[in-house]
Write a protein that holds these residues in place. Structure first.
Motif, PDB file in Angstrom:
ATOM      1  N   LEU A   1       3.159   6.865   6.994  1.00 49.62           N
ATOM      2  CA  LEU A   1       2.523   6.636   5.921  1.00 49.62           C
ATOM      3  C   LEU A   1       2.608   7.684   5.854  1.00 49.62           C
ATOM      4  CD1 LEU A   1       0.920   5.716   3.311  1.00 49.62           C
ATOM      5  CD2 LEU A   1      -0.887   6.451   4.333  1.00 49.62           C
TER       6      LEU A   1
ATOM      7  N   THR B   1       6.105  -3.453  -0.961  1.00 47.24           N
ATOM      8  CA  THR B   1       5.149  -2.729  -0.375  1.00 47.24           C
ATOM      9  C   THR B   1       4.255  -2.649  -1.837  1.00 47.24           C
ATOM     10  OG1 THR B   1       6.703  -0.536  -1.310  1.00 47.24           O
ATOM     11  CG2 THR B   1       6.353  -0.593   1.082  1.00 47.24           C
TER      12      THR B   1
ATOM     13  N   VAL C   1       5.111   3.765   2.421  1.00 44.99           N
ATOM     14  CA  VAL C   1       4.898   3.121   3.394  1.00 44.99           C
ATOM     15  C   VAL C   1       5.834   2.458   3.829  1.00 44.99           C
ATOM     16  CG1 VAL C   1       4.328   1.196   2.223  1.00 44.99           C
ATOM     17  CG2 VAL C   1       3.321   1.671   4.424  1.00 44.99           C
TER      18      VAL C   1
ATOM     19  N   TRP D   1      -3.090   0.674   5.313  1.00 50.20           N
ATOM     20  CA  TRP D   1      -2.944   1.645   5.607  1.00 50.20           C
ATOM     21  C   TRP D   1      -4.508   1.988   4.831  1.00 50.20           C
ATOM     22  CZ3 TRP D   1      -2.281   5.149   9.448  1.00 50.20           C
ATOM     23  CH2 TRP D   1      -0.929   5.793   9.885  1.00 50.20           C
TER      24      TRP D   1
END
Length: 116
Positions: free
Chosen positions: A80, A57, A69, A36
């Motif tokens: 998200l 992550t 996430v 993201w």
């Protein structure tokens, strides 16, 4: 090739929460990493969060402890979860897929606006 579609953006007050979704279609088995990013007006696009195919992550310092996430059970959706939102989180949020080939696919983005 993979196609990405973000959803879930909107207007929220400071301190509130939103959950963004990124739905992937096409050659999803070739996705190595999902990321993201966000871009605020007048600023460069910045990395917000990463999730690997192994579930590892990574977060930008600015969102650690507030954003999470995750992947859906079907592995073709990435979420998200954004909590404790701040006005400085206002941006267009983009989903991005890094393929095993090294190519990159982007979604069209979804607007998140946090009012003070």
């Amino acid at each position: 090739q993979v196609q990405l579609m973000e959803s879930g953006g909107g207007l929220v007050q400071a301190g509130g929460s939103l959950r963004l979704s990124c739905d992937a279609s096409g050659s999803i088995f070739r996705i190595n990493v999902m990321r993201w990013h966000r871009q605020a007006p007048g600023k460069e696009r910045e990395l917000v969060a990463v999730i690997t195919s192994d579930g590892i992550t990574v977060y930008a310092d600015s969102v650690k402890g507030r954003f999470t996430v995750s992947r859906g059970d079907a592995k073709n959706t990435v979420y998200l979860q954004m909590n404790s939102l701040k006005p400085e989180d206002t941006a267009v949020y983009y989903c991005n897929a890094l393929m095993t080939s090294g190519s990159v696919s982007w979604g069209q983005g979804t607007q998140v606006t946090v009012s003070s």
